[in-house]
Design an enzyme around this catalytic site. Sequence first.
Site, PDB file in Angstrom:
ATOM      1  N   SER A  97       0.791  -1.232   0.000  1.00  0.00           N
ATOM      2  CA  SER A  97       0.000   0.000   0.000  1.00  0.00           C
ATOM      3  C   SER A  97       0.823   1.281   0.000  1.00  0.00           C
ATOM      4  CB  SER A  97      -0.953   0.018   1.203  1.00  0.00           C
ATOM      5  OG  SER A  97      -2.033  -0.862   0.992  1.00  0.00           O
ATOM      6  N   LYS A 100       0.150   3.717  -2.713  1.00  0.00           N
ATOM      7  CA  LYS A 100      -0.907   4.727  -2.600  1.00  0.00           C
ATOM      8  C   LYS A 100      -0.334   6.142  -2.488  1.00  0.00           C
ATOM      9  CE  LYS A 100      -4.607   1.893  -0.498  1.00  0.00           C
ATOM     10  NZ  LYS A 100      -4.049   0.556  -0.350  1.00  0.00           N
ATOM     11  N   SER A 155      -6.181   2.875   4.714  1.00  0.00           N
ATOM     12  CA  SER A 155      -5.575   2.251   3.530  1.00  0.00           C
ATOM     13  C   SER A 155      -6.641   1.542   2.710  1.00  0.00           C
ATOM     14  CB  SER A 155      -4.473   1.256   3.939  1.00  0.00           C
ATOM     15  OG  SER A 155      -3.577   1.033   2.883  1.00  0.00           O
TER      16      SER A 155
END
Length: 401
Positions: A97, A100, A155
């Site tokens: 993640s 991101k 997330s």
Amino acid sequence: MPTRRQKFAHLFAAVAAVLPVLLAAPGAVAAPGQPPPQTTAAIGGERLGLSGVQVSPLAGAPALPGDLTGQSWIVSDATTGDVLAASNPHLRLAPASTLKILFADTVLPKFDRNAVHKVTDEEITGIGAGSSLVGIKENLEYRVEDLWRGVFLSSGNDAVHVLAHMNGGVPQTVTEMQARADALQARDTRVVSPDGYDMDGQVSSAYDLSLFARAGLRNPDFRMYCATRDAMFPGAVDRNTGQRGSFGIANTDRLLGKYPGLIGVKNGFTTNAGSTFVGAAERNGRTLLVTVMHPTTYQKVYDETAALLDWGFAAAGKVQPVGRLVDELPPSGTPTGQAGGTAGAPEPPPHPAATTGPAAAPTITAEDDGLGLGGWLAVALVLAAAGYGALVLRRHRRTGG
């Protein structure tokens, strides 16, 4: 007229002449878990392309923390771009993640945070199994700022997909993220999904993630979201009262609120990718960035980030930089050295083409096979020459020539 034997010798001589050129042809790209090929100087400095720990201590410099297990890490100054120390910073690994960060850096400036969007069924389907979710429901309205809190705090892959659809769809967003990575000279990054979910071929590096974080922190909204510890998130509508409820969400960054001066940025974890973390902290007017990828355990990604931040603040001014975080490339048509360009810097090596979207089936390309296009051409020539030689020898035996 040359004999068949002479023709055969000439053919092998030609293959031998072009073989080194073909094997050295550009375009070979390292597989995940391998450093990029050293056909050109590493982005950010030659030492950053070397394996192992790179640090240049001066008198009075503290020792680096012991027992660092991350496969790749980097400590840098977010303001100057100086890299204070690093270990395999260009190693290409699954980012989880932390990708991101690039998603936010690409999409965040496009929408007013007070804008309201009604979510459709399509926008929250096709999300990978086991994804982290903030809890978005179809046919409900959400403010853009709520969606970004879902991205940074929880997330939430559902929040990422809604924002990606607002941006023209997942494939379009993937293409834009790859273009943004290229503009930032993040040559280790290949984007396949906007949320960092494990996908074949999706890689980044500690160096590239630091570039993304450095760029993102220049945006006040990015800085605000990644530093937010908790918030209320819109919930479903109560069937009895008709009123819409809300629920609390908390930032999954375990250092936020615990490490002094931590701004935040982004953590990541998947079973296949392991742990990744990008942290930024301020102390005495200095902002440091630390990225750690794939330590031996989940908790170590936080422990090692904190230890490297401590070292970085203590070592500032007592080490020679071993490289730098490069600046964003100037827009097309802008003279080099302006608009963030690096005057006199060599052109970066070519980057593999962006994929069209996460739904596309994995394909075998020159960057995946480890040989590169030149290598495969060389193999084809050798095989062709060998086949021709065998034919000549057979005819030679039959005719006695």
